[in-house]
Motif scaffolding. Sequence first.
Motif, PDB file in Angstrom:
ATOM      1  N   HIS A   1      42.744  39.635  40.310  1.00 24.53           N
ATOM      2  CA  HIS A   1      44.040  40.039  39.759  1.00 24.53           C
ATOM      3  C   HIS A   1      43.967  41.470  39.222  1.00 24.53           C
ATOM      4  O   HIS A   1      44.894  42.266  39.420  1.00 24.53           O
ATOM      5  CB  HIS A   1      44.491  39.085  38.658  1.00 24.53           C
ATOM      6  CG  HIS A   1      45.826  39.445  38.094  1.00 24.53           C
ATOM      7  ND1 HIS A   1      47.011  39.057  38.681  1.00 24.53           N
ATOM      8  CD2 HIS A   1      46.169  40.224  37.037  1.00 24.53           C
ATOM      9  CE1 HIS A   1      48.023  39.570  37.996  1.00 24.53           C
ATOM     10  NE2 HIS A   1      47.534  40.275  36.992  1.00 24.53           N
ATOM     11  N   THR A   2      42.865  41.810  38.548  1.00 26.01           N
ATOM     12  CA  THR A   2      42.723  43.173  38.011  1.00 26.01           C
ATOM     13  C   THR A   2      42.676  44.189  39.143  1.00 26.01           C
ATOM     14  O   THR A   2      43.274  45.272  39.026  1.00 26.01           O
ATOM     15  CB  THR A   2      41.454  43.276  37.146  1.00 26.01           C
ATOM     16  OG1 THR A   2      41.502  42.278  36.120  1.00 26.01           O
ATOM     17  CG2 THR A   2      41.343  44.651  36.493  1.00 26.01           C
TER      18      THR A   2
ATOM     19  N   ALA B   1      44.136  43.909  41.982  1.00 22.32           N
ATOM     20  CA  ALA B   1      45.414  43.929  42.690  1.00 22.32           C
ATOM     21  C   ALA B   1      46.576  44.370  41.815  1.00 22.32           C
ATOM     22  O   ALA B   1      47.499  45.035  42.291  1.00 22.32           O
ATOM     23  CB  ALA B   1      45.717  42.544  43.265  1.00 22.32           C
ATOM     24  N   GLN B   2      46.540  43.996  40.510  1.00 21.24           N
ATOM     25  CA  GLN B   2      47.686  44.258  39.639  1.00 21.24           C
ATOM     26  C   GLN B   2      47.234  44.900  38.325  1.00 21.24           C
ATOM     27  O   GLN B   2      46.932  46.077  38.289  1.00 21.24           O
ATOM     28  CB  GLN B   2      48.486  42.967  39.437  1.00 21.24           C
ATOM     29  CG  GLN B   2      49.091  42.449  40.744  1.00 21.24           C
ATOM     30  CD  GLN B   2      50.127  41.384  40.531  1.00 21.24           C
ATOM     31  OE1 GLN B   2      51.135  41.605  39.850  1.00 21.24           O
ATOM     32  NE2 GLN B   2      49.900  40.210  41.115  1.00 21.24           N
ATOM     33  N   ALA B   3      47.152  44.123  37.245  1.00 16.90           N
ATOM     34  CA  ALA B   3      46.714  44.682  35.958  1.00 16.90           C
ATOM     35  C   ALA B   3      46.148  43.578  35.089  1.00 16.90           C
ATOM     36  O   ALA B   3      46.739  42.500  34.970  1.00 16.90           O
ATOM     37  CB  ALA B   3      47.870  45.373  35.239  1.00 16.90           C
TER      38      ALA B   3
ATOM     39  N   GLY C   1      43.859  48.373  36.166  1.00 15.79           N
ATOM     40  CA  GLY C   1      44.329  47.929  37.469  1.00 15.79           C
ATOM     41  C   GLY C   1      45.397  48.854  38.026  1.00 15.79           C
ATOM     42  O   GLY C   1      45.981  49.672  37.298  1.00 15.79           O
TER      43      GLY C   1
ATOM     44  N   GLN D   1      48.421  48.486  38.773  1.00 14.50           N
ATOM     45  CA  GLN D   1      49.762  48.367  38.193  1.00 14.50           C
ATOM     46  C   GLN D   1      49.759  48.602  36.676  1.00 14.50           C
ATOM     47  O   GLN D   1      50.783  48.413  36.013  1.00 14.50           O
ATOM     48  CB  GLN D   1      50.347  46.983  38.494  1.00 14.50           C
ATOM     49  CG  GLN D   1      50.515  46.699  39.971  1.00 14.50           C
ATOM     50  CD  GLN D   1      51.453  47.678  40.642  1.00 14.50           C
ATOM     51  OE1 GLN D   1      52.525  47.971  40.117  1.00 14.50           O
ATOM     52  NE2 GLN D   1      51.060  48.211  41.788  1.00 14.50           N
TER      53      GLN D   1
ATOM     54  N   GLU E   1      53.074  42.035  35.741  1.00 20.28           N
ATOM     55  CA  GLU E   1      51.827  42.378  36.436  1.00 20.28           C
ATOM     56  C   GLU E   1      50.575  41.991  35.654  1.00 20.28           C
ATOM     57  O   GLU E   1      49.468  41.989  36.202  1.00 20.28           O
ATOM     58  CB  GLU E   1      51.734  43.901  36.670  1.00 20.28           C
ATOM     59  CG  GLU E   1      52.885  44.512  37.416  1.00 20.28           C
ATOM     60  CD  GLU E   1      54.021  44.978  36.496  1.00 20.28           C
ATOM     61  OE1 GLU E   1      54.877  45.739  36.980  1.00 20.28           O
ATOM     62  OE2 GLU E   1      54.042  44.582  35.300  1.00 20.28           O
TER      63      GLU E   1
END
Length: 382
Positions: free
Chosen positions: A47-48, A50-52, A159, A161, A225
């Motif tokens: 997740h980190t 890919a996003q935040a 990340g 985002q 995010e």
Amino acid sequence: MSTTADATLLKTPLHALHLELGARMVPFAGYSMPVQYPAGLMAEHLHTRAQAGLFDVSHMGQLLLKGPDAAAALESLMPVDVIDLAPGRQRYGLLLNDEGGVIDDLMFFNQGEVEGEHTLFLIVNGACKAADIAHIQERIGSRCEVRSLPDQGLLALQGPQAAAALARLVPEVQQLVFMSGGQFDWQGVPLFITRSGYTGEDGFEISVSAAQAEALARALLAQPEVKPIGLGARNSLRLEAGLCLHGNDIDTTTTPPEASLNWAIQKVRRTGGARAGGFPGAGVVLAQIDDPASLKRKRVGLVALERVPVREGTPLQTEDGQSAGTVTSGLLAPSLDKPVALGYVAPHLAQPGTRLNALVRGKAVPMEVAPTPFLPPRYHRG
């Protein structure tokens, strides 16, 4: 494991929030800290990337050095250019002992003039902070004010985002680039924010008063995010980024040249001129830089050629069975889906492509020396 921790452990300002979010808490650097949340390490790591991800790093030490001599004083403790660091900029530093060993690695920031005094802001590792502050106070406390900030929390938002999420709360952060920062305001709450981190991703570290840390964390977690991330994924993210962990990959027995950290020693501190040398262990460190053949060992990246995780402390051998070194950090890298490690080997074995074997429970696991970072960094340089 219990979601509670030993009563003797210190708690960060976000402790109750971690429990509310279902974190598994473990002892770390004297604190009760979240190692993972219900989603698990792998999901948090990805997740980190890919996003935040939002990390509680309030166990870290925060301090100010204040006074007209602060930069020169700090420079006397590290092989790093402190004096020429521009206001609004941050740099990586290394506190050394008199043998050139790494007492701690840290980040320092030139805040410029604050209330009429030149001010440097430092972040040091949680496990080292009491000793670091005592060391700094003892060595340079007569030259500048050394002020610990125990009432500040520290959050890291990391990340691709991260900027979009934080900008909804603090729009001005979009002007920052990697290793820059400044003072900002969120709903009347003062924030000190740098665009930096420990994951290889774009991101921010946010110093906020302990009393306001939970409110800020909740506001960030309300962004679509952002998810909470524990120490487990923090470790796997930093290892993929090829970043050292103090106590594993660097310590008081390793010098910067052994640790492949010559890049952190600016030219003005190495060669000629009034500011070359003059730091603890300078004789040892500069001799090793001048004569790399004098090194007995060197830190390298390693990639396993079989899908067997190779952990800290695993011995390394040459293909013909000779002792070659030791792994200092290692795991199955979630973003790469293969085992990676950092370790120390004899210098003649440090070339990328060199084949070695790691002895995992008596079995030889083939590994190859590889450049770091294992994953290209995505810092926002503007």
